[in-house]
Structures are given as structure tokens and as C-alpha cells.
Enzyme design. Structure first.
Site, PDB file in Angstrom:
ATOM      1  CG  HIS A  17     -15.996  22.371  26.431  1.00 55.81           C
ATOM      2  ND1 HIS A  17     -14.694  21.815  25.976  1.00 55.81           N
ATOM      3  CD2 HIS A  17     -15.700  21.375  27.778  1.00 55.81           C
ATOM      4  CE1 HIS A  17     -14.783  20.203  27.744  1.00 55.81           C
ATOM      5  NE2 HIS A  17     -15.151  21.275  28.200  1.00 55.81           N
ATOM      6  CE  LYS A  41      -8.369  17.929  36.508  1.00 51.82           C
ATOM      7  NZ  LYS A  41      -8.982  18.881  35.149  1.00 51.82           N
ATOM      8  NE  ARG A  90     -20.379  16.187  30.867  1.00 55.09           N
ATOM      9  CZ  ARG A  90     -19.590  15.516  31.266  1.00 55.09           C
ATOM     10  NH1 ARG A  90     -18.645  15.166  30.320  1.00 55.09           N
ATOM     11  NH2 ARG A  90     -19.049  15.164  32.579  1.00 55.09           N
TER      12      ARG A  90
END
Length: 150
Positions: A17, A41, A90
Site C-alpha cells: 500500500h 467484515k 499485484r
């Protein structure tokens, strides 16, 4: 003024990040790091901890603002008068996932998504991997900024 939002849960913020933020801030006049709140979550770190980790990491960067939000990212971007969403990639799996979100966001709003590839030395790092290392009492310090403390 070019303003971008970099949304995420940042549970916790990782060096991946940080890589995207440090490179992304050079492209925009202001970068809003937006910590999303998702009641469904279960986070390892509290919202306050995640916000503090990020604020401390970028305390010397005047172009960065750290905020929390809930709801659709495109609606938050409108509230912030942001024209861009910044996202990091990524791997090919990230691209496919992020592409679908970017197309949806573009359909809902006129916002553009800007993708940056994570630097090769950090492309393997994810928050879920960091959480797994922490849960198993591993040394996570080389995966996160020094502000992240378990």
C-alpha cells in the site's frame, strides 16, 4: 486540482500500500486514503488503529488526507470532489477483479480509475498474508510500515 481517492480496508496497511501511495501522490494534487467501513467484515485491527497507522506513516506528507467512509466508493468520491480512484495491482488476478470494479464505477459515475503496478519487491504482500503471519506469531515487521504494531 487533481484529486484521487485510494480506497481500501487497510487491515493493516502494508508496504505494498505504501508503495502505491508514495508513487500515487506524485500524480495528484491531493490523495485521500479512504478506509472503508464494512459491517459484514471482521477486522483484525480496529478502525481507529487502522486510521492511526496510516496517519502516522504519512504524517509528513501534506498532500495526503486520511478519512473513513461507508457505502459506495463512487458516492464517497463525489462527496470529496475527487475525479480519480487510485488502485494498486499485484498480479493478473488483481487486474481482473479491479477491472470489473472500475467498469462498474465508470458506469455509475464518470470517475476514472488509475492503476499502478506494485513494485516487484512488494508484489507478494497482502493484508491477508500479514494477518496470517500475525495470527501465527511470525515476524511481520518487514511487510508493514513501522507504525503498525500488534
Amino acid at each position: 486540482m487533481k484529486k484521487a481517492v485510494f480506497p481500501g480496508s487497510f487491515d493493516p496497511i502494508t508496504l505494498g500500500h505504501v508503495d502505491i501511495i508514495e508513487r500515487g501522490v506524485t500524480l495528484f494534487d491531493e490523495l485521500v486514503i479512504a478506509i472503508g467501513i464494512n459491517a459484514a467484515k471482521n477486522y483484525m485491527f480496529s478502525l481507529e488503529e487502522r486510521k492511526r497507522f496510516i496517519e502516522e506513516t504519512f504524517k509528513d506528507q501534506p498532500k495526503i488526507k486520511v478519512v473513513t467512509y461507508s457505502g459506495l466508493t463512487v458516492n464517497f468520491c463525489k462527496e470529496q470532489n475527487a475525479e480519480f480512484i487510485l488502485r494498486g495491482l499485484r498480479n493478473p488476478g488483481d487486474f481482473e477483479f479491479e477491472k470489473a470494479i472500475a467498469h462498474t464505477n465508470r458506469k455509475l459515475s464518470e470517475i476514472e480509475t488509475v492503476f499502478l503496478l506494485t513494485s516487484s519487491g512488494k508484489s507478494y504482500i497482502s493484508s491477508s498474508i500479514v494477518r496470517d503471519v500475525i495470527r501465527n506469531n511470525g515476524d511481520y515487521t518487514g511487510l508493514v510500515p513501522s507504525t503498525v504494531k500488534n
